[in-house]
Design a protein around this motif. Sequence first.
Motif, mmCIF file in Angstrom:
data_model
loop_
_atom_site.group_PDB
_atom_site.id
_atom_site.type_symbol
_atom_site.label_atom_id
_atom_site.label_comp_id
_atom_site.label_asym_id
_atom_site.label_seq_id
_atom_site.Cartn_x
_atom_site.Cartn_y
_atom_site.Cartn_z
ATOM 1 N N ALA A 157 -73.553 0.444 -0.846
ATOM 2 C CA ALA A 157 -72.593 -0.072 0.130
ATOM 3 C C ALA A 157 -72.876 0.494 1.515
ATOM 4 O O ALA A 157 -72.730 -0.216 2.532
ATOM 5 N N THR A 158 -73.306 1.741 1.615
ATOM 6 C CA THR A 158 -73.621 2.340 2.911
ATOM 7 C C THR A 158 -74.859 1.696 3.524
ATOM 8 O O THR A 158 -74.942 1.552 4.753
ATOM 9 N N VAL A 159 -75.801 1.305 2.697
ATOM 10 C CA VAL A 159 -76.985 0.618 3.212
ATOM 11 C C VAL A 159 -76.597 -0.690 3.894
ATOM 12 O O VAL A 159 -77.158 -1.065 4.934
ATOM 13 N N SER A 160 -75.624 -1.381 3.357
ATOM 14 C CA SER A 160 -75.209 -2.677 3.925
ATOM 15 C C SER A 160 -74.184 -2.538 5.046
ATOM 16 O O SER A 160 -74.231 -3.297 6.023
ATOM 17 N N LEU A 161 -73.263 -1.579 4.929
ATOM 18 C CA LEU A 161 -72.142 -1.490 5.865
ATOM 19 C C LEU A 161 -72.131 -0.211 6.691
ATOM 20 O O LEU A 161 -71.167 0.022 7.432
ATOM 21 N N GLY A 162 -73.162 0.600 6.581
ATOM 22 C CA GLY A 162 -73.197 1.856 7.311
ATOM 23 C C GLY A 162 -73.485 1.659 8.796
ATOM 24 O O GLY A 162 -73.633 0.526 9.286
ATOM 25 N N PRO A 163 -73.568 2.749 9.551
ATOM 26 C CA PRO A 163 -73.860 2.653 10.986
ATOM 27 C C PRO A 163 -75.204 1.980 11.255
ATOM 28 O O PRO A 163 -76.143 2.083 10.461
ATOM 29 N N GLU A 164 -75.275 1.307 12.405
ATOM 30 C CA GLU A 164 -76.498 0.573 12.752
ATOM 31 C C GLU A 164 -77.694 1.502 12.923
ATOM 32 O O GLU A 164 -78.821 1.156 12.563
ATOM 33 N N ASP A 165 -77.457 2.670 13.467
ATOM 34 C CA ASP A 165 -78.579 3.586 13.721
ATOM 35 C C ASP A 165 -79.020 4.336 12.468
ATOM 36 O O ASP A 165 -79.944 5.150 12.525
ATOM 37 N N TRP A 166 -78.342 4.084 11.341
ATOM 38 C CA TRP A 166 -78.727 4.779 10.114
ATOM 39 C C TRP A 166 -79.283 3.832 9.054
ATOM 40 O O TRP A 166 -80.059 4.274 8.195
ATOM 41 N N ARG A 167 -78.927 2.583 9.068
ATOM 42 C CA ARG A 167 -79.296 1.670 7.987
ATOM 43 C C ARG A 167 -80.797 1.690 7.741
ATOM 44 O O ARG A 167 -81.601 1.499 8.654
ATOM 45 N N PRO A 168 -81.206 1.909 6.501
ATOM 46 C CA PRO A 168 -82.644 2.027 6.211
ATOM 47 C C PRO A 168 -83.341 0.673 6.209
ATOM 48 O O PRO A 168 -82.749 -0.361 5.873
ATOM 49 N N HIS A 169 -84.603 0.708 6.602
ATOM 50 C CA HIS A 169 -85.448 -0.478 6.525
ATOM 51 C C HIS A 169 -85.940 -0.700 5.090
ATOM 52 O O HIS A 169 -86.026 -1.839 4.620
ATOM 53 N N SER A 170 -86.262 0.366 4.422
ATOM 54 C CA SER A 170 -86.648 0.335 3.002
ATOM 55 C C SER A 170 -86.255 1.675 2.391
ATOM 56 O O SER A 170 -86.277 2.713 3.070
ATOM 57 N N TRP A 171 -85.887 1.659 1.123
ATOM 58 C CA TRP A 171 -85.459 2.896 0.477
ATOM 59 C C TRP A 171 -85.718 2.824 -1.013
ATOM 60 O O TRP A 171 -85.920 1.749 -1.585
#
Length: 311
Positions: free
Chosen positions: A190-204
Amino acid sequence: MELLKGFPLRRAFLAVMLNLLALSLSTTALLGSYWCTGTQKVPKPLCGKSKATKCIGVPMSSDAGASNVSSQEEVHYSWETGDDRFAFRYFHAGMWLSCEESMEGPEEKCRSFIELSPPAERGILWLSLGSEMLYISLLLISFILMMVEMLHTGNPVCGLKLNAFAAVSSVLSGLLGMVAHMMYTQVFQATVSLGPEDWRPHSWDYGWAYYMAWASFTCCMASAVTTLNTYTKTVLEFKRNHIKGYDGSFKDQPQHHQCFISSYYEPHAKPLHSVSEGVDFYSELQQKVLQREPELELDDVLGQTIGEDRC
């Protein structure tokens, strides 16, 4: 026979080692911040005196005579670079912290993962943390109970009780650990989808701490199964000895089984009938038969006599 007698001790030692391994793995995973790893797509910083690599060079304007860059080349650079203007920085996140690679130096920048998670998911994250701590606490309690059961060999009955409590504690801790790991996975996705813009991962992907946590759960359940197996085999052995009889099997039992069987049978043991008592019984039966009427059958007298004897 000596090899068979050593099996319960070996199973108990195996259960203790599996429990200790699960406790070590779960504690290391909880304190680590490598549950999930990946890369984040961020804009490159501007090049300067302190930053010469992985940065965007700013060409001078065409007015300056010292510049060899034309305005057409500047436009060409802006349209053709595309992803070259972005950098992929490494990050790793755990239950407590999320650390990202700094683009300006070798150090890492860490933030609280609880603050990065969406507000709607923070309750689940706190439940996950609480379940993980309870998981470790129950593992520690189970380890202490199994160690006491191994070292305290004076009373086998108490040893069986400690063994049962350790097995129940291991099973409960394994269930709590499984729930905690699954809840954290849900919160991270859920954090990957709705987390802060400067944190969202490109791949994980999942990191070594995540696999270590599930390995801890596997060891915990293996320890619980081994402990339950030891308890069940001991109880079944006692029941088998009860069916076979007290005198016939007492001498063949190990020392701790003799202590248990003697303490179990002594309050309830009844003296066996001797040969003289048997002769007197059948003599009395014969006299009763002779004194009865001829039409009274022997089976009725036998049943009545046995009933009187039981009463």
